[in-house]
Write a protein that holds these residues in place. Sequence first.
Motif, PDB file in Angstrom:
ATOM      1  N   GLY A  82       0.786  -1.231   0.000  1.00 51.83           N
ATOM      2  CA  GLY A  82       0.000   0.000   0.000  1.00 51.83           C
ATOM      3  C   GLY A  82       0.812   1.271   0.000  1.00 51.83           C
ATOM      4  N   LYS A  83       2.142   1.170   0.033  1.00 48.57           N
ATOM      5  CA  LYS A  83       3.008   2.351   0.017  1.00 48.57           C
ATOM      6  C   LYS A  83       3.681   2.485  -1.351  1.00 48.57           C
ATOM      7  CE  LYS A  83       4.000   1.883   4.964  1.00 48.57           C
ATOM      8  NZ  LYS A  83       5.052   1.614   5.974  1.00 48.57           N
ATOM      9  N   THR A  84       3.843   3.727  -1.800  1.00 51.34           N
ATOM     10  CA  THR A  84       4.440   3.975  -3.113  1.00 51.34           C
ATOM     11  C   THR A  84       5.932   4.257  -2.987  1.00 51.34           C
ATOM     12  OG1 THR A  84       2.354   4.968  -3.843  1.00 51.34           O
ATOM     13  CG2 THR A  84       4.281   5.334  -5.235  1.00 51.34           C
ATOM     14  N   VAL A  85       6.697   3.617  -3.847  1.00 52.06           N
ATOM     15  CA  VAL A  85       8.145   3.792  -3.905  1.00 52.06           C
ATOM     16  C   VAL A  85       8.521   4.206  -5.325  1.00 52.06           C
ATOM     17  CG1 VAL A  85      10.366   2.571  -3.814  1.00 52.06           C
ATOM     18  CG2 VAL A  85       8.642   2.156  -2.054  1.00 52.06           C
ATOM     19  N   VAL A  86       9.499   5.103  -5.449  1.00 55.00           N
ATOM     20  CA  VAL A  86      10.019   5.492  -6.759  1.00 55.00           C
ATOM     21  C   VAL A  86      11.247   4.643  -7.066  1.00 55.00           C
ATOM     22  CG1 VAL A  86      10.958   7.355  -8.181  1.00 55.00           C
ATOM     23  CG2 VAL A  86       9.217   7.859  -6.455  1.00 55.00           C
ATOM     24  N   ALA A  87      11.244   4.000  -8.241  1.00 55.46           N
ATOM     25  CA  ALA A  87      12.403   3.232  -8.697  1.00 55.46           C
ATOM     26  C   ALA A  87      13.050   3.998  -9.848  1.00 55.46           C
ATOM     27  CB  ALA A  87      11.984   1.841  -9.157  1.00 55.46           C
ATOM     28  N   ILE A  88      14.333   4.319  -9.696  1.00 53.52           N
ATOM     29  CA  ILE A  88      15.078   5.042 -10.737  1.00 53.52           C
ATOM     30  C   ILE A  88      16.251   4.167 -11.162  1.00 53.52           C
ATOM     31  CG2 ILE A  88      16.370   7.132 -11.320  1.00 53.52           C
ATOM     32  CD1 ILE A  88      14.893   8.567  -9.046  1.00 53.52           C
ATOM     33  N   PHE A  89      16.257   3.773 -12.442  1.00 59.47           N
ATOM     34  CA  PHE A  89      17.360   2.962 -12.957  1.00 59.47           C
ATOM     35  C   PHE A  89      18.256   3.850 -13.804  1.00 59.47           C
ATOM     36  CE2 PHE A  89      19.182   0.232 -16.360  1.00 59.47           C
ATOM     37  CZ  PHE A  89      20.030  -0.510 -15.561  1.00 59.47           C
ATOM     38  N   VAL A  90      19.544   3.897 -13.449  1.00 56.81           N
ATOM     39  CA  VAL A  90      20.520   4.753 -14.132  1.00 56.81           C
ATOM     40  C   VAL A  90      21.509   3.877 -14.880  1.00 56.81           C
ATOM     41  CG1 VAL A  90      22.215   6.605 -13.863  1.00 56.81           C
ATOM     42  CG2 VAL A  90      20.323   6.400 -12.220  1.00 56.81           C
ATOM     43  N   GLU A  91      21.626   4.085 -16.194  1.00 57.16           N
ATOM     44  CA  GLU A  91      22.614   3.364 -16.990  1.00 57.16           C
ATOM     45  C   GLU A  91      23.929   4.125 -17.022  1.00 57.16           C
ATOM     46  OE1 GLU A  91      21.384   1.756 -20.828  1.00 57.16           O
ATOM     47  OE2 GLU A  91      19.336   2.344 -20.348  1.00 57.16           O
ATOM     48  N   ALA A  92      25.042   3.391 -17.059  1.00 59.65           N
ATOM     49  CA  ALA A  92      26.344   4.026 -17.205  1.00 59.65           C
ATOM     50  C   ALA A  92      26.373   4.808 -18.509  1.00 59.65           C
ATOM     51  CB  ALA A  92      27.450   2.977 -17.198  1.00 59.65           C
ATOM     52  N   SER A  93      26.829   6.033 -18.447  1.00 59.17           N
ATOM     53  CA  SER A  93      26.829   6.914 -19.615  1.00 59.17           C
ATOM     54  C   SER A  93      28.148   6.819 -20.374  1.00 59.17           C
ATOM     55  CB  SER A  93      26.607   8.362 -19.163  1.00 59.17           C
ATOM     56  OG  SER A  93      26.716   9.254 -20.247  1.00 59.17           O
ATOM     57  N   SER A  94      28.119   7.108 -21.669  1.00 61.53           N
ATOM     58  CA  SER A  94      29.351   7.170 -22.459  1.00 61.53           C
ATOM     59  C   SER A  94      30.037   8.520 -22.279  1.00 61.53           C
ATOM     60  CB  SER A  94      29.053   6.920 -23.941  1.00 61.53           C
ATOM     61  OG  SER A  94      28.100   7.837 -24.422  1.00 61.53           O
ATOM     62  N   ASP A  95      29.360   9.473 -21.644  1.00 65.96           N
ATOM     63  CA  ASP A  95      29.940  10.786 -21.354  1.00 65.96           C
ATOM     64  C   ASP A  95      30.325  10.868 -19.877  1.00 65.96           C
ATOM     65  OD1 ASP A  95      29.692  12.042 -23.883  1.00 65.96           O
ATOM     66  OD2 ASP A  95      27.553  12.303 -23.526  1.00 65.96           O
ATOM     67  N   LEU A  96      31.207  11.804 -19.547  1.00 60.69           N
ATOM     68  CA  LEU A  96      31.489  12.125 -18.149  1.00 60.69           C
ATOM     69  C   LEU A  96      30.377  13.051 -17.674  1.00 60.69           C
ATOM     70  CD1 LEU A  96      33.402  12.124 -15.681  1.00 60.69           C
ATOM     71  CD2 LEU A  96      34.489  14.148 -16.676  1.00 60.69           C
ATOM     72  N   ILE A  97      29.596  12.606 -16.690  1.00 60.85           N
ATOM     73  CA  ILE A  97      28.459  13.373 -16.190  1.00 60.85           C
ATOM     74  C   ILE A  97      28.849  14.122 -14.923  1.00 60.85           C
ATOM     75  CG2 ILE A  97      26.060  13.248 -15.401  1.00 60.85           C
ATOM     76  CD1 ILE A  97      26.446  12.509 -18.337  1.00 60.85           C
ATOM     77  N   CYS A  98      28.441  15.376 -14.842  1.00 60.81           N
ATOM     78  CA  CYS A  98      28.713  16.198 -13.664  1.00 60.81           C
ATOM     79  C   CYS A  98      27.411  16.600 -12.982  1.00 60.81           C
ATOM     80  CB  CYS A  98      29.452  17.473 -14.049  1.00 60.81           C
ATOM     81  SG  CYS A  98      31.066  17.202 -14.812  1.00 60.81           S
ATOM     82  N   GLY A  99      27.468  16.761 -11.660  1.00 61.20           N
ATOM     83  CA  GLY A  99      26.367  17.355 -10.933  1.00 61.20           C
ATOM     84  C   GLY A  99      26.588  18.861 -10.838  1.00 61.20           C
ATOM     85  N   LEU A 100      25.529  19.603 -10.578  1.00 58.59           N
ATOM     86  CA  LEU A 100      25.619  21.054 -10.404  1.00 58.59           C
ATOM     87  C   LEU A 100      25.180  21.397  -8.989  1.00 58.59           C
ATOM     88  CD1 LEU A 100      24.000  22.207 -13.789  1.00 58.59           C
ATOM     89  CD2 LEU A 100      26.427  21.992 -13.256  1.00 58.59           C
ATOM     90  N   ASP A 101      26.032  22.103  -8.255  1.00 60.17           N
ATOM     91  CA  ASP A 101      25.677  22.465  -6.892  1.00 60.17           C
ATOM     92  C   ASP A 101      24.764  23.688  -6.878  1.00 60.17           C
ATOM     93  OD1 ASP A 101      27.273  24.726  -7.261  1.00 60.17           O
ATOM     94  OD2 ASP A 101      28.972  23.914  -6.145  1.00 60.17           O
ATOM     95  N   LYS A 102      24.497  24.244  -5.699  1.00 54.29           N
ATOM     96  CA  LYS A 102      23.546  25.356  -5.584  1.00 54.29           C
ATOM     97  C   LYS A 102      24.017  26.608  -6.312  1.00 54.29           C
ATOM     98  CE  LYS A 102      25.413  26.687  -1.048  1.00 54.29           C
ATOM     99  NZ  LYS A 102      25.080  26.876   0.381  1.00 54.29           N
ATOM    100  N   ASN A 103      25.345  26.684  -6.575  1.00 53.98           N
ATOM    101  CA  ASN A 103      25.885  27.818  -7.335  1.00 53.98           C
ATOM    102  C   ASN A 103      26.096  27.466  -8.807  1.00 53.98           C
ATOM    103  OD1 ASN A 103      26.119  29.481  -4.976  1.00 53.98           O
ATOM    104  ND2 ASN A 103      27.960  28.317  -4.418  1.00 53.98           N
ATOM    105  N   ASN A 104      25.563  26.282  -9.211  1.00 51.28           N
ATOM    106  CA  ASN A 104      25.726  25.774 -10.572  1.00 51.28           C
ATOM    107  C   ASN A 104      27.176  25.493 -10.935  1.00 51.28           C
ATOM    108  OD1 ASN A 104      23.081  25.421 -11.392  1.00 51.28           O
ATOM    109  ND2 ASN A 104      22.885  27.504 -12.158  1.00 51.28           N
ATOM    110  N   GLU A 105      28.003  25.222  -9.903  1.00 51.14           N
ATOM    111  CA  GLU A 105      29.370  24.773 -10.134  1.00 51.14           C
ATOM    112  C   GLU A 105      29.359  23.260 -10.341  1.00 51.14           C
ATOM    113  OE1 GLU A 105      32.127  26.589 -10.379  1.00 51.14           O
ATOM    114  OE2 GLU A 105      31.076  28.489 -10.025  1.00 51.14           O
ATOM    115  N   LYS A 106      30.175  22.772 -11.281  1.00 52.11           N
ATOM    116  CA  LYS A 106      30.176  21.348 -11.614  1.00 52.11           C
ATOM    117  C   LYS A 106      31.015  20.549 -10.620  1.00 52.11           C
ATOM    118  CE  LYS A 106      29.589  21.945 -16.613  1.00 52.11           C
ATOM    119  NZ  LYS A 106      30.171  21.691 -17.950  1.00 52.11           N
ATOM    120  N   TYR A 107      30.589  19.315 -10.360  1.00 52.58           N
ATOM    121  CA  TYR A 107      31.380  18.383  -9.566  1.00 52.58           C
ATOM    122  C   TYR A 107      31.183  16.981 -10.132  1.00 52.58           C
ATOM    123  CZ  TYR A 107      26.882  17.434  -7.229  1.00 52.58           C
ATOM    124  OH  TYR A 107      25.569  17.118  -6.958  1.00 52.58           O
TER     125      TYR A 107
END
Length: 297
Positions: A234-259
């Motif tokens: 009766g509880k809902t769960v989100v399933a997120i499947f992430v495939e390995a990318s052919s690119d180098l992926i960066c996250g963006l912090d609160k100042n939009n700086e890449k890491y």
Amino acid sequence: MRHICSLIAMVSQLEEQSVRFDFYQEIRRRKPERQILKHDVRLPRHYFDYLIHSGVLEVETDAPYQPGKTMPASIGMNIRSLGGNVLFDMCFAPQTYKLWQNTDASIEDLSLPADIFEEYVYRLGAISRFRYLGRIDDPVTATKLGENDMIEFKRDFLYSKTGIIKSIVAFANSNNGNLFLGITDEGTVCGIDHEIEQYGDPDKYILAITQYIQDKTSPFVTPFPKISLKKIDGKTVVAIFVEASSDLICGLDKNNEKYVVIRTNNRSVIVKDPHQIGEIYVKRKLGSEISRRLGLL
């Protein structure tokens, strides 16, 4: 150099722009062994000819086959499962950077022994990636396995946004991974139904997650994570499947700086060492095996 393995095309139909054939693998040891890989394959002629020019494909047809001029091509091995045999799709595109985004043609569901598969990857200069390898759709199965290098839990979306992006970037840069929202670190299902209520309906909630991932990653994560809702008691769960990318992926912090983030055991770790970031980039572009053989890693 004589190779003990070759791909064989038994041509059944030649057209101006494409070739129709049965696809075989032949291993030449004491006694040649041939096995069918795929019946009735159709492939654009310039990709067919590219395989011939690369020295991996031999042609059997009633009249001698003359390949045309070599045209630009890139080949990717989309791995579905690993083991003694590798199940994969062979994908074709005009340039490497378009390989996964704009695949022109593919031969799906091929299977080869792991050592022979590696040999073809090397001889073709192919890029390999994992497709659905390690995908876990059932959250209950995930809770039994616990957090590891391919599974991570987050209690919710609204209060875990930074951690969610770190996990997605880490999986994209390291290996396929499964992220579940609505499960605590200890593996207890708490659900995210209260968050869905705030957004009004499930579609708007999924859209908000999708938009946030797009806004907080660079470049665009390709292939984009598969997001779905699952019900457990009766509880809902989100399933997120992430495939390995052919690119180098960066996250963006609160100042939009890449890491940059990678996955180590059951942790998503931010990487700051430029040399290590360079290694990740090389692996994403060339694949681990090719990079090692070229002495880049």
